[in-house]
Design an enzyme around this catalytic site. Structure first.
Site, short mmCIF file in Angstrom:
data_model
loop_
_atom_site.label_atom_id
_atom_site.label_comp_id
_atom_site.label_asym_id
_atom_site.label_seq_id
_atom_site.Cartn_x
_atom_site.Cartn_y
_atom_site.Cartn_z
N ASN A 9 0.87 -1.18 0.00
CA ASN A 9 0.00 0.00 0.00
C ASN A 9 0.90 1.23 0.00
O ASN A 9 1.51 1.56 1.01
CB ASN A 9 -0.89 -0.02 1.25
N LYS A 11 0.04 4.30 -0.36
CA LYS A 11 -0.61 5.51 0.18
C LYS A 11 -0.38 6.70 -0.78
O LYS A 11 -0.33 6.49 -1.99
CB LYS A 11 -0.10 5.80 1.59
N HIS A 95 -9.32 1.11 4.92
CA HIS A 95 -8.03 1.34 5.61
C HIS A 95 -8.25 2.31 6.77
O HIS A 95 -9.06 3.24 6.67
CB HIS A 95 -7.02 1.90 4.62
N GLU A 97 -6.66 4.77 7.79
CA GLU A 97 -6.47 6.19 7.47
C GLU A 97 -7.72 6.77 6.80
O GLU A 97 -8.04 7.94 6.99
CB GLU A 97 -5.21 6.36 6.59
N GLU A 164 -5.11 -4.89 10.79
CA GLU A 164 -4.10 -3.83 10.94
C GLU A 164 -4.37 -3.07 12.23
O GLU A 164 -5.19 -2.12 12.23
CB GLU A 164 -4.18 -2.87 9.75
N GLY A 170 2.61 2.45 10.61
CA GLY A 170 3.52 3.57 10.39
C GLY A 170 4.23 4.05 11.64
O GLY A 170 4.83 5.12 11.64
N SER A 208 3.76 -1.96 10.30
CA SER A 208 5.22 -1.92 10.43
C SER A 208 5.89 -3.25 10.09
O SER A 208 6.84 -3.67 10.76
CB SER A 208 5.62 -1.44 11.83
C1 PEP Z 1 -0.62 0.18 6.04
O1 PEP Z 1 -0.77 1.37 5.82
O2 PEP Z 1 -1.46 -0.60 5.62
C2 PEP Z 1 0.54 -0.23 6.81
C3 PEP Z 1 0.53 -1.41 7.32
O3 PEP Z 1 1.58 0.68 6.95
P1 PEP Z 1 3.02 0.43 7.60
O4 PEP Z 1 3.55 -0.87 7.02
O5 PEP Z 1 3.84 1.61 7.20
O6 PEP Z 1 2.81 0.31 9.08
#
Ligand code: PEP
Length: 249
Positions: A9, A11, A95, A97, A164, A170, A208
């Protein structure tokens, strides 16, 4: 046995030129990764470019969002048919976000999933709890509500679910493999109890993920792969995650 699935992803990162550079570097790095499904979700503006470069590679292409109406006066929105015509096979929906910054509720997520599936797009549904919810011991309650409301009147067979935890996205704080496995086992049980023949629905972990921690996550039986944000922006690190999922599975 479910095939490991590693999804990127991006973003709001990468221009068209950067998309081309990434894909041209990435493809040769994963030429030995037949046992893993790979997906990339660039920004809308790079989908068409990515689609051309990914042809015949078997790497799937996703959008990061879709609107629930089919067409019309919805300035700034993108329809499922537009995504199909840009070469997408998949779309990420719900997601955290989108939920946090764009006020997406489970009801909106549910409408988006219904429209995406009606139009033939594969869906990755994201769910996960906040830090406050985890600390208040509400993780399973939150996951159950997100699953029930987002999947109302929808058969999730053929879909992918991404767990998630918001506090791990992040932030550099990964859920331990045990924490992730506990949540995945809960989701698997929910699927078993609520959906017929759902054993092929894959559950990805996101938060992460890096080349260093994919090995310990993927060995957990209910973790079928990863949705990767930050570490998917670099072709070398994303390729290492893909190959790590293959080696360990
Ligand atoms: C995500 O945005 O789906 C995500 C898991 O981000 P990150 O790997 O940066 O934590």
């Amino acid at each position: 046995m479910r095939k490991p699935f590693i999804a990127a992803n991006w973003k709001m990162n990468k221009t068209m030129g950067e998309t081309g550079e990434f894909i041209n570097s990435f493809i040769p790095l994963v030429s030995e990764a037949e046992g893993v499904d790979i997906l990339i979700a660039p920004p809308f503006t790079c989908l068409n470019e990515a689609s051309g470069l990914l042809q015949k590679t078997g790497i799937r292409l996703a959008a990061q969002n879709v609107f629930y109406e089919e067409k019309g006066a919805f300035t700034g929105e993108i329809s499922a048919q537009m995504l199909l015509s840009a070469g997408c096979s998949d779309v990420i929906i719900g997601h955290s976000e989108r939920r946090q910054y764009f006020s997406e509720t489970d009801e909106i997520v549910n409408r988006k999933i219904a429209t995406a599936r009606k139009n033939g797009l594969e869906v990755i549904l994201c769910i996960g709890e906040s830090l406050e919810e985890r600390e208040a011991d509400k993780t399973f309650e939150v996951l159950e509500k997100q699953l029930t409301d987002s999947l109302k009147d929808i058969d999730p067979n053929g879909m992918t679910i991404a767990y998630e935890p918001i506090w791990a996205i992040g932030t550099g704080k990964t859920a331990t493999p045990e924490q992730a496995d506990e949540a995945h086992t809960f989701i698997r049980k929910w699927l078993n109890n609520n959906v017929k023949n759902s054993d092929q629905v894959r559950i990805l972990y996101g938060g992460s993920v890096t080349p260093e921690n994919i090995g310990s996550l993927i060995t957990k039986p209910e973790i079928d792969g990863a949705l990767v944000g930050g570490a998917s922006l670099n072709p070398d690190s994303f390729a290492k995650i893909v190959l790590g999922a293959k080696v360990s599975s």
